[in-house]
Design a protein around this motif. Sequence first.
Motif, PDB file in Angstrom:
ATOM      1  N   HIS A  65      17.949  -3.670   0.492  1.00 28.60           N
ATOM      2  CA  HIS A  65      16.833  -4.671   0.470  1.00 28.60           C
ATOM      3  C   HIS A  65      17.303  -6.062   0.250  1.00 28.60           C
ATOM      4  O   HIS A  65      17.110  -6.982   0.945  1.00 28.60           O
ATOM      5  N   ILE A  99      20.453   0.913   5.979  1.00 26.24           N
ATOM      6  CA  ILE A  99      19.112   0.942   5.420  1.00 26.24           C
ATOM      7  C   ILE A  99      19.029   2.378   5.023  1.00 26.24           C
ATOM      8  O   ILE A  99      19.588   3.594   5.556  1.00 26.24           O
ATOM      9  N   HIS A 101      16.902   4.970   4.866  1.00 21.50           N
ATOM     10  CA  HIS A 101      16.327   6.021   5.564  1.00 21.50           C
ATOM     11  C   HIS A 101      17.140   6.516   6.766  1.00 21.50           C
ATOM     12  O   HIS A 101      17.444   7.546   7.067  1.00 21.50           O
ATOM     13  N   ASP A 119      10.717   4.747  -1.947  1.00 21.96           N
ATOM     14  CA  ASP A 119      10.334   3.846  -0.818  1.00 21.96           C
ATOM     15  C   ASP A 119       9.431   4.476   0.133  1.00 21.96           C
ATOM     16  O   ASP A 119       9.505   5.915   0.387  1.00 21.96           O
ATOM     17  N   HIS A 121       8.758   4.688   3.331  1.00 18.63           N
ATOM     18  CA  HIS A 121       9.260   5.065   4.437  1.00 18.63           C
ATOM     19  C   HIS A 121      10.264   6.457   4.129  1.00 18.63           C
ATOM     20  O   HIS A 121      10.986   6.896   5.253  1.00 18.63           O
ATOM     21  N   CYS A 297      14.163   0.517   9.390  1.00 14.32           N
ATOM     22  CA  CYS A 297      14.352   1.686   9.226  1.00 14.32           C
ATOM     23  C   CYS A 297      13.603   2.639  10.296  1.00 14.32           C
ATOM     24  O   CYS A 297      13.711   3.825  10.577  1.00 14.32           O
ATOM     25  N   CYS A 357      17.616  -4.153   5.454  1.00 18.13           N
ATOM     26  CA  CYS A 357      16.040  -4.502   5.699  1.00 18.13           C
ATOM     27  C   CYS A 357      16.075  -5.925   6.377  1.00 18.13           C
ATOM     28  O   CYS A 357      15.098  -5.899   7.164  1.00 18.13           O
ATOM     29  N   CYS A 360      12.680  -7.533   8.032  1.00 14.16           N
ATOM     30  CA  CYS A 360      11.447  -6.498   8.049  1.00 14.16           C
ATOM     31  C   CYS A 360      10.576  -6.790   6.486  1.00 14.16           C
ATOM     32  O   CYS A 360       9.527  -6.857   6.564  1.00 14.16           O
ATOM     33  N   ILE A 361      11.439  -7.250   5.523  1.00 12.70           N
ATOM     34  CA  ILE A 361      10.925  -7.425   4.000  1.00 12.70           C
ATOM     35  C   ILE A 361      10.604  -8.953   4.025  1.00 12.70           C
ATOM     36  O   ILE A 361      10.246  -9.382   2.905  1.00 12.70           O
ATOM     37  N   ASN A 378       8.075  -1.557  11.094  1.00 16.06           N
ATOM     38  CA  ASN A 378       6.625  -0.778  10.818  1.00 16.06           C
ATOM     39  C   ASN A 378       5.375  -1.463  10.220  1.00 16.06           C
ATOM     40  O   ASN A 378       4.328  -0.887  10.079  1.00 16.06           O
ATOM     41  N   ARG A 384       3.714 -11.092   5.537  1.00 19.66           N
ATOM     42  CA  ARG A 384       5.005 -10.271   5.137  1.00 19.66           C
ATOM     43  C   ARG A 384       6.468 -10.743   5.693  1.00 19.66           C
ATOM     44  O   ARG A 384       7.422 -10.550   5.070  1.00 19.66           O
TER      45      ARG A 384
HETATM   46 FE1  SF4 Z   1      13.405  -1.766   4.527  1.00 14.48          FE
HETATM   47 FE2  SF4 Z   1      11.445  -2.553   6.306  1.00 14.48          FE
HETATM   48 FE3  SF4 Z   1      12.376   0.180   6.164  1.00 14.48          FE
HETATM   49 FE4  SF4 Z   1      10.906  -0.874   4.033  1.00 14.48          FE
HETATM   50  S1  SF4 Z   1      10.124  -0.859   6.053  1.00 14.48           S
HETATM   51  S2  SF4 Z   1      12.672   0.369   3.812  1.00 14.48           S
HETATM   52  S3  SF4 Z   1      11.866  -2.938   4.078  1.00 14.48           S
HETATM   53  S4  SF4 Z   1      13.637  -1.569   6.722  1.00 14.48           S
END
Ligand code: SF4
Length: 651
Positions: A65, A99, A101, A119, A121, A297, A357, A360-361, A378, A384
């Motif tokens: 992250h 990542i 996952h 997390d 996910h 992810c 990530c 995405c974050i 996602n 965000r």
């Molecule tokens: Fe990382 Fe985005 Fe998956 Fe969260 S949703 S674990 S920030 S890639």
Amino acid sequence: MAKSIVQKILENHIVEGKYEQGKEIGIRIDQTLTQDATGTMAYLQFEAMGVPKVKTELSVSYVDHNTVQIGFENADDHKYLQTVAAKYGIVYSRAGNGICHQVHLERFGKPGKTLLGSDSHTPTGGGIGMLAIGAGGLDVAVAMAGGCFYLSCPKVIKVNLHGKLRPWVAAKDVVLKMLDIFTTKGNVGCVFEYGGDGVKSLSVPERATITNMGAECGVTTSVFPSDEVTREFLRSQNREQDWVEIVADEGAEYYKEIDINLDELEPMAATPHSPGNIKLVKELEDITVDQVCIGSCTNSSYKDLMTVVNILKGRKTHPNVSFVVAPGSKQVFENIAREGALTDLISVGTRIAESACGFCIGNSQSPKTNAVSLRTSNRNFYGRSGTKSANVYLVSPETAAAAVITGKMTDPRKLEDMGIEYPDVKMPSKFHIDDSMFIFPNEIKEDVEVYRGPNIGNPPQSESLPETIHGEITIKVEDKVTTDHIIPAGSKMKYRSNVPKYSEYLFEVVDPTFHDRAEKIKNAGEHNIIVAGYSYGQGSSREHAALCPMYMGVKAVIAKSIERIHNANLINFGIVPLTFKNEEDYEKIEQGDKLEIPDIRNRILNDLPLIVKNKSKSIEFEVNYNFSDREKEILAIGGTLEYMKKHSKNA
Ligand code: SF4
Ligand code: MIC
């Protein structure tokens, strides 16, 4: 009796309670995963428990992250995580390995096992037939220390998939369809179990895309059967020995069943600012696109990226588009590179990002003001991406790739008119595997000293539940307030191990004055109280959305409904989650009202009705609560850490 997959796995792991829908059960956790942004606090809490080694079959600490490293904070956290992992018997996955996952699916996920991850996910692991659940870091710390994970025995919803996806329609469209049907609220306590003849046409990464985004519906997890496709995937990862078959018994009973015909699905998009705002791509055509980001992810597997490369090969990125690709793991990155596809991507004009990530974050690649950004990730919650005015659409890799060429929202089926054939990418029979970015704990022999940089602070102490809560409604928020609203990630995430500093950003997106107002109330010896609408705390598992409010003196949340992980996090940190008995009472109270909840401790411990007195308006209303005996004890003592200390002393 015929059993579902969920029942089979849960029954194999139940330590406390019985498999009875809605009842609290305690289950044994085989594997845990953490990522750096939640993991640092989780390991600080684990250390506070005084256990010499993790007690799980496998625990992995990923760094994915906070890899941007502007300032020393992130790098300090990484070193802390590396040394803690070595000391307590945890596998450490270095920054750059990918990542959590995606990597866990590739290298460690095992059908039939339980996985608890800090997390939201973590259910990605359901793609390989695991029961994989997201939780707050403290719950994961408890599992590493050998404690049970407690959950409400779920309502299992069977999703029968039929037929086969048509060209240009992707696994992402399946889960967007699920979001269209189930929305992002009202699914607490449910699990999606997939089955039907359509399952066999989906590869493990496609299944994982679907289970990954079940998190957006708010279900506890999602799971696919473990079948020949799973076996082939494990074989391609040199792990066929980890395969076991897990399928539902004929005639197993479910809470509810739905059918989805894969061959009827069309390309879809989640429109701003919720993963539940679903439209068909063809309804959105011609919206000008400024940015395309492929990765996260949800959609960063070998199959995802090879599909994109095959669409884009020999073409150039539209001049108005900034195009970013972040491969999900070092394995994905290396495999596409070895096949020459990386060269193709570079030649298209792609901005290649680290396997992390990233965008995405919202800690990199924030789009321009008022941008339209198409992403394969996602979540498209307001703000965000790091740019408040941006409009983020969540789409499949196919739809994202189409916009790279055209510069506008394009139904990927139209690419055929441009002479582009649908790339039917097959999974390789063997991946190139190199585990050198993991540090396995047995590689380190000498006594390890845990490194603690200046950014690492001790977890703050919570207070036991008082006889009476008295204070003020510090903030009143609406429906679907996510943990991204409560405490932002992005550039502020580097303060995760510095709770006083991070707390300054509480509710920053909604009301930046929250921190100062809450501090005043706290300093006056009063409690802060949060009032919210439906589905409060949806989204991430970040326990800081409870930990930081706890630090600021929040003692109760009164909402129309609260999402599962956040509800558990509130209890873990001694904040009382309450719901309105009559939802109309939400309208009758205002931010700034003085509230009192008399005799709360005694009433909760003895299951008595709970009345909230609104001193400012001279009215009162009843609130509901629903706690197991264990949760009551946790709240009374002031949080899970205190509870663990007490029980390990008594053990
Ligand atoms: Fe990382 Fe985005 Fe998956 Fe969260 S949703 S674990 S920030 S890639
Ligand atoms: C997310 O996607 O929101 C995160 C960042 O991965 C979070 C975890 C965190 O806030 O550290 C999640 O999904 O739980």
